[in-house]
Design a protein around this motif. Structure first.
Motif, PDB file in Angstrom:
ATOM      1  N   ASP A  71       0.830  -1.214   0.000  1.00  0.00           N
ATOM      2  CA  ASP A  71       0.000   0.000   0.000  1.00  0.00           C
ATOM      3  C   ASP A  71       0.862   1.260   0.000  1.00  0.00           C
ATOM      4  O   ASP A  71       0.583   2.229  -0.724  1.00  0.00           O
ATOM      5  N   ALA A  72       1.908   1.248   0.830  1.00  0.00           N
ATOM      6  CA  ALA A  72       2.804   2.409   0.900  1.00  0.00           C
ATOM      7  C   ALA A  72       3.537   2.618  -0.416  1.00  0.00           C
ATOM      8  O   ALA A  72       3.683   3.757  -0.890  1.00  0.00           O
ATOM      9  N   LEU A  73       4.004   1.540  -1.055  1.00  0.00           N
ATOM     10  CA  LEU A  73       4.711   1.669  -2.327  1.00  0.00           C
ATOM     11  C   LEU A  73       3.793   2.183  -3.431  1.00  0.00           C
ATOM     12  O   LEU A  73       4.199   3.016  -4.249  1.00  0.00           O
ATOM     13  N   LYS A  74       2.574   1.688  -3.458  1.00  0.00           N
ATOM     14  CA  LYS A  74       1.627   2.173  -4.485  1.00  0.00           C
ATOM     15  C   LYS A  74       1.345   3.661  -4.311  1.00  0.00           C
ATOM     16  O   LYS A  74       1.234   4.396  -5.295  1.00  0.00           O
ATOM     17  N   LYS A  75       1.249   4.087  -3.067  1.00  0.00           N
ATOM     18  CA  LYS A  75       1.016   5.514  -2.806  1.00  0.00           C
ATOM     19  C   LYS A  75       2.201   6.341  -3.295  1.00  0.00           C
ATOM     20  O   LYS A  75       2.029   7.407  -3.904  1.00  0.00           O
ATOM     21  N   LEU A  76       3.423   5.852  -3.053  1.00  0.00           N
ATOM     22  CA  LEU A  76       4.613   6.556  -3.529  1.00  0.00           C
ATOM     23  C   LEU A  76       4.658   6.583  -5.054  1.00  0.00           C
ATOM     24  O   LEU A  76       5.035   7.604  -5.652  1.00  0.00           O
ATOM     25  N   GLU A  77       4.289   5.479  -5.688  1.00  0.00           N
ATOM     26  CA  GLU A  77       4.300   5.429  -7.152  1.00  0.00           C
ATOM     27  C   GLU A  77       3.268   6.390  -7.740  1.00  0.00           C
ATOM     28  O   GLU A  77       3.538   7.051  -8.756  1.00  0.00           O
ATOM     29  N   HIS A  78       2.100   6.486  -7.102  1.00  0.00           N
ATOM     30  CA  HIS A  78       1.090   7.438  -7.577  1.00  0.00           C
ATOM     31  C   HIS A  78       1.580   8.877  -7.414  1.00  0.00           C
ATOM     32  O   HIS A  78       1.339   9.736  -8.275  1.00  0.00           O
ATOM     33  N   THR A  79       2.262   9.132  -6.314  1.00  0.00           N
ATOM     34  CA  THR A  79       2.834  10.458  -6.084  1.00  0.00           C
ATOM     35  C   THR A  79       3.878  10.784  -7.137  1.00  0.00           C
ATOM     36  O   THR A  79       3.905  11.890  -7.700  1.00  0.00           O
ATOM     37  N   GLU A  80       4.741   9.816  -7.423  1.00  0.00           N
ATOM     38  CA  GLU A  80       5.781  10.015  -8.433  1.00  0.00           C
ATOM     39  C   GLU A  80       5.160  10.285  -9.802  1.00  0.00           C
ATOM     40  O   GLU A  80       5.591  11.177 -10.529  1.00  0.00           O
ATOM     41  N   GLN A  81       4.132   9.519 -10.140  1.00  0.00           N
ATOM     42  CA  GLN A  81       3.466   9.703 -11.427  1.00  0.00           C
ATOM     43  C   GLN A  81       2.820  11.084 -11.526  1.00  0.00           C
ATOM     44  O   GLN A  81       2.861  11.735 -12.562  1.00  0.00           O
ATOM     45  N   TYR A  82       2.261  11.547 -10.432  1.00  0.00           N
ATOM     46  CA  TYR A  82       1.590  12.847 -10.424  1.00  0.00           C
ATOM     47  C   TYR A  82       2.562  13.985 -10.688  1.00  0.00           C
ATOM     48  O   TYR A  82       2.245  14.958 -11.379  1.00  0.00           O
ATOM     49  N   PHE A  83       3.769  13.854 -10.116  1.00  0.00           N
ATOM     50  CA  PHE A  83       4.725  14.953 -10.213  1.00  0.00           C
ATOM     51  C   PHE A  83       5.665  14.828 -11.401  1.00  0.00           C
ATOM     52  O   PHE A  83       6.504  15.689 -11.605  1.00  0.00           O
TER      53      PHE A  83
END
Length: 296
Positions: A71-83
C-alpha cells in the motif's frame, strides 16, 4: 535506514516472478536487481525467494513483507506519477558515475537535450567501478581502471595537471628555484605556501609530487574545499597555489584570473575513459552520452 529502492525492486520481482522481467520493468540490469534482493534479504535476515532457473518463488516471509509494504509503495508510485513532467512517455534511465567536475563541465550545459533520464552518482572511482560491475551503474567516466574481463574501457580525453597560483601571489622565489632547477629548495618553498585542495585531487597530487621530487610526502592543504571547481573559484579571489587539471582552469588562465606557475619537470597526464559493461541493454543511450561529452 533501509534503501527504498530495495523495496521497489522486491515488489517488481514479486509481481513479475523472475529477474529478467523485473529488470525490464525497472529499466535496470539483472545483476543490479539481484544485488538489491540480496541486500534486502541480508537486511531483514530472511530468505525472500526460492531461486530456480526461470522463476523467483516468494517464501512465506516474502508474502508477509509484500502485504506490509504494497500500500505504501503504491502511494509513492502514484505520487511520483503525479509529479512527473511527462505522464505518458516512459523514458529510460541511465545511471552514470563520475566526478562532480565532469558533470558540471560536460553535462550541465546539455543535459536538457537528452531524451532519457540521468541519475548522476559521485564518489570514489574504485567504488563506482565496482557498482558498474554489479549492474548498479550503467556507465562510469573514470581516469582509473580495475582489471575485469566484463568491463570495457574506451579512452577519450587527456587532462594535464598544472600548478597554478593567484596572480597577486608572490611566486618570485618559486620561479627562481624552478629556473635554477633547485628541486630540494623548491620543495621546501612549495610546502611553505598557502595551498587549496579537495579530496578528489589527492590522487594526482601524490603522483605530481612523486614525479617531481621522488617522495611520497605530500603538502597539507590549508583550505580543503568541496571540489576542484571550488578550488579555482577560491584561488581567483585569494592568494595561494593549487594543483588543478588544465581543462578546468584554462578559461581562468586565458582571462589572467589565474597564473600558470609550473607544469612539473615533465607533464603529468591523466587519461579519462568511458567504462561500460559488455552487452549493455542501454548501449544507444551510452553512445549518446559519449558523443555529448566528446563534442563538448
Amino acid at each position: 535506514m533501509i534503501n527504498l529502492e530495495w523495496y521497489r525492486t522486491f515488489k517488481a520481482v514479486y509481481e513479475e516472478g523472475n529477474l529478467t522481467s523485473a529488470s525490464e520493468a525497472l529499466f535496470s540490469s539483472q545483476p543490479g536487481v539481484s544485488l538489491h534482493i540480496s541486500n534486502l534479504e541480508a537486511y531483514v535476515g530472511y530468505k525472500l525467494f526460492e531461486r530456480t532457473s526461470r522463476k523467483m518463488i516468494p517464501t512465506e516471509r516474502a508474502i508477509i513483507l509484500y502485504d506490509y509494504i504494497i500500500d505504501a509503495l503504491k502511494k509513492l508510485e502514484h505520487t511520483e506519477q503525479y509529479f512527473r513532467t511527462s505522464k505518458t512517455n516512459k523514458r529510460k534511465t541511465l545511471s552514470i558515475g563520475m566526478c562532480s567536475e565532469v558533470f558540471q563541465t560536460f553535462f550541465e550545459p546539455h543535459i536538457g537535450k537528452l531524451e532519457f533520464d540521468i541519475i548522476a552518482h559521485f564518489g570514489e572511482y574504485p567504488q563506482m567501478l565496482k557498482e558498474l560491475n554489479e549492474g548498479i551503474l550503467d556507465l562510469v567516466i573514470t581516469p582509473e581502471q580495475i582489471e575485469n574481463p566484463t568491463l570495457i574501457y574506451t579512452p577519450f580525453f587527456k587532462e594535464q595537471i598544472l600548478l597554478v597560483s593567484n596572480p597577486t601571489t608572490d611566486t618570485s622565489v618559486l620561479e627562481a628555484y624552478i629556473k635554477g632547477k633547485q628541486w630540494d629548495d623548491l620543495e621546501k618553498e612549495l610546502k611553505a605556501q598557502v595551498w587549496y585542495g579537495s579530496s578528489n585531487v589527492l590522487g594526482f597530487s601524490k603522483k605530481f609530487w612523486y614525479q617531481n621530487f621522488k617522495k611520497k610526502q605530500l603538502y597539507k592543504p590549508n583550505y580543503l574545499v568541496p571540489n576542484i571547481i571550488s578550488i579555482i573559484r577560491c584561488l581567483k579571489m585569494n592568494e595561494g597555489i593549487a594543483l588543478v587539471p588544465d581543462f578546468l582552469c584554462q578559461e581562468a588562465l586565458e582571462k589572467n584570473e589565474l597564473e600558470l606557475l609550473w607544469e612539473g619537470k615533465k607533464p603529468l597526464y591523466n587519461t579519462f575513459h568511458f567504462a561500460t559493461k559488455l552487452n549493455s541493454k542501454l548501449q544507444n543511450e551510452i553512445e549518446q552520452i559519449e558523443n555529448l561529452v566528446i563534442d563538448s
